[in-house]
Design a protein around this motif. Structure first.
Motif, mmCIF file in Angstrom:
data_model
loop_
_atom_site.group_PDB
_atom_site.id
_atom_site.type_symbol
_atom_site.label_atom_id
_atom_site.label_comp_id
_atom_site.label_asym_id
_atom_site.label_seq_id
_atom_site.Cartn_x
_atom_site.Cartn_y
_atom_site.Cartn_z
ATOM 1 N N SER A 1 0.898 -1.049 0.035
ATOM 2 C CA SER A 1 0.121 0.020 0.160
ATOM 3 C C SER A 1 0.868 1.123 0.053
ATOM 4 N N GLU B 1 -2.772 6.045 0.039
ATOM 5 C CA GLU B 1 -3.909 5.312 0.367
ATOM 6 C C GLU B 1 -4.490 5.324 1.753
ATOM 7 N N GLY C 1 -5.823 2.069 3.162
ATOM 8 C CA GLY C 1 -7.127 1.524 2.380
ATOM 9 C C GLY C 1 -8.335 2.386 2.723
ATOM 10 N N SER C 2 -8.216 3.446 3.732
ATOM 11 C CA SER C 2 -9.374 4.390 3.811
ATOM 12 C C SER C 2 -9.690 5.238 2.496
ATOM 13 N N TRP D 1 -9.922 4.181 -0.368
ATOM 14 C CA TRP D 1 -10.661 3.568 -1.398
ATOM 15 C C TRP D 1 -12.207 3.824 -0.786
ATOM 16 N N ASN D 2 -12.323 3.451 0.405
ATOM 17 C CA ASN D 2 -13.647 3.433 1.084
ATOM 18 C C ASN D 2 -14.316 4.924 0.864
ATOM 19 N N VAL E 1 -16.286 1.533 -0.732
ATOM 20 C CA VAL E 1 -16.201 0.024 -0.715
ATOM 21 C C VAL E 1 -16.925 -0.977 0.192
ATOM 22 N N ARG E 2 -16.762 -0.293 1.366
ATOM 23 C CA ARG E 2 -17.515 -1.250 2.353
ATOM 24 C C ARG E 2 -19.012 -1.503 2.143
ATOM 25 N N LYS F 1 -18.590 -4.370 -1.376
ATOM 26 C CA LYS F 1 -17.618 -5.312 -1.422
ATOM 27 C C LYS F 1 -17.915 -6.754 -1.413
ATOM 28 N N TYR G 1 -8.181 -1.727 -0.770
ATOM 29 C CA TYR G 1 -8.901 -1.432 0.268
ATOM 30 C C TYR G 1 -8.455 -2.509 1.414
ATOM 31 N N ASN G 2 -8.696 -4.011 1.210
ATOM 32 C CA ASN G 2 -8.359 -4.957 2.157
ATOM 33 C C ASN G 2 -7.115 -5.173 2.664
#
Length: 166
Positions: A47, A51, A54-55, A57-58, A63-64, A67, A147-148
């Motif tokens: 990552s 990013e 990953g937050s 992307w949400n 995304v949450r 997904k 994200y994950n």
């Protein structure tokens, strides 16, 4: 008119088979690559700072919320990993999950990068259609992996630390 429709139908059928083959072939190849390559080797993805673990992307794509509704392709091959649920949160299970996250992202990137091969067999007027298909059918999965990954890497590090303390 009928002749043009027949020609278009043949082109559609050919491309459906060709894209199906590409998806299957690339998935098969990357499933056969040694797991260490995805965890410590050249296919280990990282990552980036921007990013924000990953937050980003949400925040950009929520995304949450979606997904869990995208199809899970891991069940196509015998011996592949089902990423739709993680029952065991042991370090070994989390390591396997991280490997599969990396494998999934690499696979989807390679499917996108196969676009020039697809274009070799198609008329120019289809190039934009194929480009859009390559992106739309793979980018959502890449976003999910982006994200994950940091979330599970943090969890893995915490579990390893807790195991060392015990």
């Amino acid at each position: 008119m009928f002749c043009r429709l027949k020609k278009l139908f043949k082109l559609l059928f050919f491309n459906a088979v060709l894209w199906g083959f590409i998806h299957y072939f690339i998935s098969y190849i990357f499933l056969r690559i040694n797991n260490r390559t995805y965890f410590r080797g050249p296919l280990r993805l990282k990552s980036y700072t921007f990013e924000k673990n990953g937050s980003l992307w949400n925040k950009l794509f929520q995304v949450r919320k979606w997904k869990d509704i995208v199809p899970e392709g891991g069940q196509i091959f015998t011996g592949s990993y089902n990423k739709s649920e993680l029952k065991d949160k042991s370090p070994a299970a989390l390591k396997s999950f991280i490997i599969e996250i990396n494998r999934a992202e690499v696979t989807h990137w390679m499917i996108i990068f196969s676009l020039p091969f697809i274009l070799l067999f198609n008329p120019r007027w289809t190039y934009i259609i194929h480009g859009l298909y390559a992106l739309v059918s793979n980018i959502p999965f890449i976003i999910i992996q982006r994200y994950n990954r940091p979330r599970f890497e943090r969890l893995y590090a915490r579990r390893l630390k807790n195991d060392d303390l015990n």
